[in-house]
Every structure is written in structure tokens, then in C-alpha cells.
Design a protein around this motif. Structure first.
Motif, PDB file in Angstrom:
ATOM      1  N   THR A 121       4.707-102.676  50.875  1.00 39.94           N
ATOM      2  CA  THR A 121       3.767-102.451  49.774  1.00 39.94           C
ATOM      3  C   THR A 121       2.341-102.375  50.287  1.00 39.94           C
ATOM      4  OG1 THR A 121       5.217-103.562  48.184  1.00 39.94           O
ATOM      5  CG2 THR A 121       2.888-103.397  47.602  1.00 39.94           C
ATOM      6  N   GLU A 122       1.965-103.271  51.164  1.00 38.28           N
ATOM      7  CA  GLU A 122       0.608-103.292  51.712  1.00 38.28           C
ATOM      8  C   GLU A 122       0.284-101.980  52.435  1.00 38.28           C
ATOM      9  OE1 GLU A 122       0.859-106.767  54.137  1.00 38.28           O
ATOM     10  OE2 GLU A 122      -0.047-108.069  52.611  1.00 38.28           O
ATOM     11  N   ALA A 125       0.440 -98.774  49.882  1.00 38.85           N
ATOM     12  CA  ALA A 125      -0.670 -98.785  48.914  1.00 38.85           C
ATOM     13  C   ALA A 125      -1.963 -98.327  49.587  1.00 38.85           C
ATOM     14  CB  ALA A 125      -0.833-100.175  48.319  1.00 38.85           C
ATOM     15  N   LYS A 126      -2.177 -98.757  50.825  1.00 38.47           N
ATOM     16  CA  LYS A 126      -3.373 -98.337  51.563  1.00 38.47           C
ATOM     17  C   LYS A 126      -3.346 -96.849  51.872  1.00 38.47           C
ATOM     18  CE  LYS A 126      -4.325-102.824  53.712  1.00 38.47           C
ATOM     19  NZ  LYS A 126      -4.349-103.606  54.984  1.00 38.47           N
ATOM     20  N   GLU A 146       1.037-107.665  43.636  1.00 40.14           N
ATOM     21  CA  GLU A 146      -0.080-107.089  42.895  1.00 40.14           C
ATOM     22  C   GLU A 146      -1.342-107.085  43.747  1.00 40.14           C
ATOM     23  OE1 GLU A 146      -2.929-108.245  39.090  1.00 40.14           O
ATOM     24  OE2 GLU A 146      -0.817-108.855  39.046  1.00 40.14           O
ATOM     25  N   GLU A 147      -1.601-108.188  44.425  1.00 37.16           N
ATOM     26  CA  GLU A 147      -2.780-108.285  45.294  1.00 37.16           C
ATOM     27  C   GLU A 147      -2.698-107.307  46.458  1.00 37.16           C
ATOM     28  OE1 GLU A 147      -3.565-113.067  44.465  1.00 37.16           O
ATOM     29  OE2 GLU A 147      -2.632-112.400  46.331  1.00 37.16           O
ATOM     30  N   ALA A 148      -1.474-106.954  46.863  1.00 34.42           N
ATOM     31  CA  ALA A 148      -1.280-106.022  47.979  1.00 34.42           C
ATOM     32  C   ALA A 148      -1.482-104.572  47.567  1.00 34.42           C
ATOM     33  CB  ALA A 148       0.112-106.197  48.576  1.00 34.42           C
ATOM     34  N   GLY A 149      -1.635-104.330  46.258  1.00 34.34           N
ATOM     35  CA  GLY A 149      -1.921-102.987  45.796  1.00 34.34           C
ATOM     36  C   GLY A 149      -0.841-102.321  44.980  1.00 34.34           C
ATOM     37  N   ALA A 151       1.068-100.798  42.018  1.00 34.11           N
ATOM     38  CA  ALA A 151       0.604-100.241  40.743  1.00 34.11           C
ATOM     39  C   ALA A 151       1.345-100.865  39.573  1.00 34.11           C
ATOM     40  CB  ALA A 151       0.792 -98.729  40.730  1.00 34.11           C
TER      41      ALA A 151
END
Length: 259
Positions: A121-122, A125-126, A146-149, A151
Motif C-alpha cells: 500500500t505504501e 500509493a506513492k 489509511e495513513e499509508a495512503g 483511498a
């Protein structure tokens, strides 16, 4: 009453039903079920799609791509590296920049690997993917995703394909309460009753495949699930009465006494 809209990555969705495309007896039944569901988001395993010619693939050729958002998933991946590679291939083929991260390290339970899911996810998302990770019903892990990005975050109600329903309603309700991104219950639901319960817990939608595809009448079950989502959401927004230990008359006793 003003209703909260479901918005993911800036895209407003009119349906809270995310539906899978696998396990149907044939493409005709699949399309009838999808039509009955009213779903806008379709998910499928990337490993089952011909990425060289996605538009001609047996899974996708019967669908009007302009009417749907494709949510390819990384089913079959056993670690973050595999999931990231699969996601990049799907995006490069022109399928979608939406991706459902699905990483299972245990073939018997198919439970999601929390550490590898967070890693994938990290990274994705980036890279600009719209990441929807399938995960366990751990409130802390959902917060970290969620904090890792992510959606949206998609906790399972119970293991994939079991039809056991929501095994831990407390956790699902807590996840929905604390989240700032949509929560979509993914996996384990079996009936309209399960769907209503999930929606009444405050989640934003549900993702289903097996309960619809393996029903005796998939199209009819898809319609039932659609109505269950709508009823459950309305019930949640309306606000249920508090549970009490003893009975309370709907008409007070004093109203029955003449003066």
C-alpha cells in the motif's frame, strides 16, 4: 434527509455495491447479475486476465468498459513485491490505476498478510495508484493503511468465500467510526442479512463475489444484495433505538386511563 455520498479518490459513486466477476457459470449469468446489482465498480483477479489484449479477454469482453470502474486485484500474490509487480502490469496494460491489494500467505484460510499488505500500500500509493487494500478487521492496521495512503480500506467480515458473515461486529463498527476514508467490507458475507448488518455498523459499502456468483439464482441474489445495502444504509443513517433489558409500551399506560 441529506445522505452522505460515497466518494473514493474524488470519484462519486452512486452504488455502494462492489461486485466480483469470478465463479459465475457463464458470461451471460455474470452480466445479468452485474446488471441487477447496479454496481459501478467491478473487481477481478489480474492473473485471470490476458494483459496483452485486455479488451478481448474472456472476462472483460462482454462488458461495456465505459459504464464501470475496474478494480483489478492482486489475488495470488504472497508478498508485497509480487503484488506491486502485478499492479504495475495492470496499469501499464491500460486496465486501471485502481488496485485492490490482496496478499495471502496462507492457502487454507486466505487471510491477508498484514505486514506485506501495508508495504504494498505504501509503495503503490506513492506511485499514484488508487489503492484499496483487503485486510483483516484489525482497527489499528486499518488506521495504518489509511495513513499509508489507501483511498479506501476493505476489512474482511470473515475469511474469503466462507459465508460466515460478520464475525467481529465490534471491530467493524470501530473501524468505520475512526476512519477518514471509506470502509468497504470485503469477504465472508453470505446473505442479505449479513449485508444489512454490515451497513448498519456504519461501513460505506460491501464487496461481494461468491455469495452472488454461487447462488442458485445469481441475478436474483445480486438484486437482494442491492436492496440490503440500501436498507442497511438507510437504517444506519436513521439511527436505531437503544436496546433495553425490559419492555416499553409504545403507548403509555396513562393514556388508557380515563379521567
Amino acid at each position: 434527509m441529506k445522505r452522505k455520498k460515497l466518494i473514493i479518490a474524488g470519484k462519486e459513486l452512486s452504488s455502494r455495491f462492489f461486485i466480483g466477476t469470478g465463479r459465475y457459470p457463464n458470461p451471460f449469468v455474470q452480466n445479468e447479475a452485474i446488471k441487477a446489482s447496479g454496481a459501478e465498480v467491478l473487481t477481478f483477479a489480474i492473473r485471470r486476465v490476458n494483459l496483452d489484449e485486455p479488451g478481448e479477454d474472456a472476462i472483460l469482453q462482454h462488458l461495456d468498459r465505459t459504464n464501470f470502474i475496474y478494480l483489478p486485484n492482486t489475488s495470488g500474490a504472497t508478498n508485497a513485491e509480487e503484488a506491486i509487480r502485478i499492479a504495475r502490469l495492470a496499469k501499464a496494460s491500460g486496465l486501471s490505476n485502481w488496485i485492490k491489494i490482496e496478499i495471502s500467505a496462507d492457502e487454507r484460510t486466505l487471510l491477508p498478510d498484514p505486514i506485506e499488505t501495508l508495504k504494498a500500500t505504501e509503495v503503490l500509493a506513492k506511485e499514484g495508484f488508487v489503492v484499496l487494500p483487503y485486510t483483516s478487521d484489525d482497527p489499528i492496521l486499518c488506521r495504518r493503511l489509511e495513513e499509508a495512503g489507501a483511498a479506501a480500506v476493505m476489512p474482511g467480515g470473515s475469511p474469503i468465500g466462507t459465508g460466515l458473515g460478520i464475525l467481529n461486529p465490534y471491530n467493524i463498527a470501530l473501524i468505520a467510526e475512526q476512519s477518514n476514508v471509506p470502509i468497504i467490507v470485503d469477504a465472508g458475507l453470505g446473505s442479505a442479512q449479513d449485508v444489512v448488518q454490515a451497513m448498519e455498523l456504519g461501513v460505506d459499502g460491501v464487496l461481494m463475489n461468491t455469495p452472488v456468483a454461487k447462488a442458485k439464482d445469481p441475478a436474483k441474489m445480486a438484486l437482494a444484495m442491492k436492496y440490503a445495502i440500501e436498507a442497511g444504509r438507510l437504517s444506519y443513517e436513521a439511527g436505531r433505538i437503544q436496546k433495553k433489558k425490559y419492555a416499553t409500551a409504545s403507548s403509555g399506560l396513562t393514556s388508557l386511563i380515563s379521567t
